[in-house]
Enzyme design. Structure first.
Site, PDB file in Angstrom:
ATOM      1  N   PRO A  39     -48.777   5.006  14.808  1.00 25.10           N
ATOM      2  CA  PRO A  39     -50.000   4.375  15.326  1.00 25.10           C
ATOM      3  C   PRO A  39     -51.212   5.226  14.977  1.00 25.10           C
ATOM      4  CG  PRO A  39     -48.765   5.417  17.104  1.00 25.10           C
ATOM      5  CD  PRO A  39     -47.906   5.504  15.888  1.00 25.10           C
ATOM      6  N   GLN A  51     -48.513  -0.561  20.493  1.00 25.65           N
ATOM      7  CA  GLN A  51     -48.775   0.647  21.282  1.00 25.65           C
ATOM      8  C   GLN A  51     -49.979   0.441  22.180  1.00 25.65           C
ATOM      9  OE1 GLN A  51     -50.652   4.503  20.143  1.00 25.65           O
ATOM     10  NE2 GLN A  51     -48.608   5.356  20.470  1.00 25.65           N
ATOM     11  N   CYS A  67     -51.888  11.210  22.286  1.00 27.55           N
ATOM     12  CA  CYS A  67     -53.207  11.355  21.656  1.00 27.55           C
ATOM     13  C   CYS A  67     -54.081  12.294  22.470  1.00 27.55           C
ATOM     14  CB  CYS A  67     -53.889  10.000  21.516  1.00 27.55           C
ATOM     15  SG  CYS A  67     -55.489  10.113  20.675  1.00 27.55           S
ATOM     16  N   LYS A 126     -44.538   7.753  22.881  1.00 27.45           N
ATOM     17  CA  LYS A 126     -44.840   8.804  21.899  1.00 27.45           C
ATOM     18  C   LYS A 126     -45.513   9.947  22.627  1.00 27.45           C
ATOM     19  CE  LYS A 126     -47.107   9.431  17.392  1.00 27.45           C
ATOM     20  NZ  LYS A 126     -48.152  10.435  17.700  1.00 27.45           N
ATOM     21  N   ALA A 157     -47.987   9.362   9.574  1.00 31.01           N
ATOM     22  CA  ALA A 157     -49.365   8.942   9.845  1.00 31.01           C
ATOM     23  C   ALA A 157     -50.214   9.159   8.606  1.00 31.01           C
ATOM     24  CB  ALA A 157     -49.919   9.705  11.049  1.00 31.01           C
TER      25      ALA A 157
END
Length: 469
Positions: free
Chosen positions: A11, A80, A109, A148, A235
């Site tokens: 993501p 997500q 994140c 995640k 990514a």
């Protein structure tokens, strides 16, 4: 659905939109994750089947498409979300579960847009909330649930957290092998990922190897060995060149960009998102003549010129327009349909259908004044092939347009106003239609003012005649 022995597109904010996801699948990715989408925004969305693009769109109240997906990725796209609330997470999960392969919660994140409100990596310091969110989703939606994370300050803490996550019933955990405060320039901690993979029985998806370890498809197996996992999530390596997923080896990035742009055109991706993704692929060439041309472009049509894809753009645009017209013919002109963030109908402005001095624009203006919303604003374009006009009116932050082209700018604006009025269920002033109180009142006032003006003129004439005597 299995999360073992897979490679996945990670993501990525502003990157993981539909064109990039489809591109990654074409090159061999097994799963693709969409960009993180915030629960508060998603719960306000409505699900819309876009028959023109053949997509399913989740549309916000301001008509922005927050998430767009299609049949091609249905069994392989993971949605997500950013969330810090179990109930909202469940609402979002139930909203999208029919159109995605799995639902994932972002707990890794470190950026402020994600951590504010307790989302993203902020959840790592609240295991109780992590457990509550995941259990609510696992027991409440019909598709697999994953999450995640980033690694915690100590290996023991990381293992304990993942073991606790495993007990919620999730299908897999993606582990980004960096601490919350670390950035891509810092080396990935493969030993942490390996220890976690050995401590649990669910699949662990290794993430974070783009800078140091994964430059091409052949490096993916090396990353698996270094982390002791069977699955890898990529990514930046995929963002720079999505053909990293191809077992046949990477291809020149210029070709990858062309294939990406074709998807962006086909699915009417927002031009600024298209530009952003292309600039990420250009990397150090962003200031090259090609890069400058891409940055200067304002539409997908202009971007297509930079890559010599004008013919593809025109042909695709023609096909989509033909599909719109077929749908309008089969469903009848009175049925509204969505064209991106614009509500459309196939209507024309026929002057003879309206009394003198009465127009749809007048009715729409009076309605906006009564409802105390911002007055209608019109944006009109003219196409070169026949000099036809098409106007889009924005009212209360929503957009409306006739799908038919008019012979003049004024008629195009009137047609857009008609669409808005009909969708909102407001009278538009046609002959035989009951006039609204607003327009009647306005006409009465105009008549009274006109009569008053006539009386004033007569009085002045009498006074002038008296002066002459």
């Amino acid at each position: 659905m299995s999360f073992s022995n897979i490679t996945a597109l990670a993501p990525m904010v502003r990157v993981g939109t539909l064109p990039m996801r489809l591109l990654a699948l074409d090159f061999g990715a097994d799963l693709v994750y969409c960009e993180e989408l915030i629960d508060i925004k998603m719960v306000q969305c409505r699900r819309v089947v876009n028959e023109v693009l053949q997509t399913v769109d989740f549309v916000a109240p301001d008509e922005r498409v927050m998430f767009r997906t299609c049949e091609k990725e249905k069994d392989r796209v993971v949605f997500q979300m950013g969330t810090a609330d179990p109930q909202r997470a469940l609402q979002v999960g139930r909203l999208v579960e029919k159109d995605v392969a799995a639902v994932d919660v972002n707990m890794g994140c470190p950026k402020e847009y994600s951590t504010k409100g307790g989302m993203g990596a902020a959840l790592l310091s609240d295991p109780d909330k992590i457990e509550a969110i995941l259990m609510k989703l696992v027991t409440g939606v019909s598709v697999p649930v994953t999450c995640k994370i980033r690694i915690l300050p100590s290996l023991q803490e990381t293992i304990q957290l993942v073991q606790r996550i495993e007990k919620t019933g999730v299908a897999a955990v993606a582990v980004h092998g960096r601490f919350k405060e670390e950035r891509p320039r810092n080396p990935v901690h493969c030993d942490y990922i390996q220890a976690v993979a050995q401590a649990v029985s669910i699949p662990i998806i290794a993430n974070g190897g783009s800078l140091d370890l994964v430059k091409s498809h052949s490096d993916i197996d090396e990353f698996k060995k270094a982390t002791g996992t069977s699955s890898v999530m990529l990514a930046r390596a995929a963002m720079w060149n999505a053909s990293v997923f191809s077992s046949q080896g990477t291809i020149p990035v210029d070709k990858v960009m062309e294939e990406y742009l074709k998807y962006a055109i086909r699915y009417e991706n927002h031009a600024f998102n298209t530009k952003y993704c292309l600039c990420q692929m250009l990397r150090d060439r962003v200031e090259s003549p090609l890069g400058k041309q891409v940055q200067a472009a304002q539409t997908n049509a202009e971007i297509s010129e930079a890559f010599g894809l004008q013919e593809f753009y025109q042909q695709t645009h023609k096909e989509l327009q033909a599909r719109r017209e077929r749908l309008q013919t089969s469903s009848g002109p009175e049925r509204p349909f969505k064209d991106g963030d614009v509500t459309c109908m196939a209507v024309r402005f026929q002057r003879r259908e309206y009394p003198a001095q009465i127009t749809p624009k007048m009715f729409l203006l009076e309605w906006s004044r009564k409802e105390k919303v911002e007055q209608p604003s019109y944006e009109t374009v003219q196409r070169s092939q026949d000099r036809g006009f098409q106007s889009t009116v924005t009212v209360d932050r929503r957009k409306y347009r006739s799908s038919l082209w008019e012979k003049s700018k004024k008629f195009a604006e009137q047609a857009a106003a008609i669409v808005c009025l009909r969708v909102l269920g407001i009278p538009e002033g046609r002959i035989g239609e009951e006039l609204s109180d607003l327009i009647c009142k306005r006409k009465r006032e105009e008549k009274i003012n006109s009569s008053s003006d006539d009386e004033q003129r007569k009085k002045r004439l009498v006074e002038m005649d008296a002066d002459k005597l």
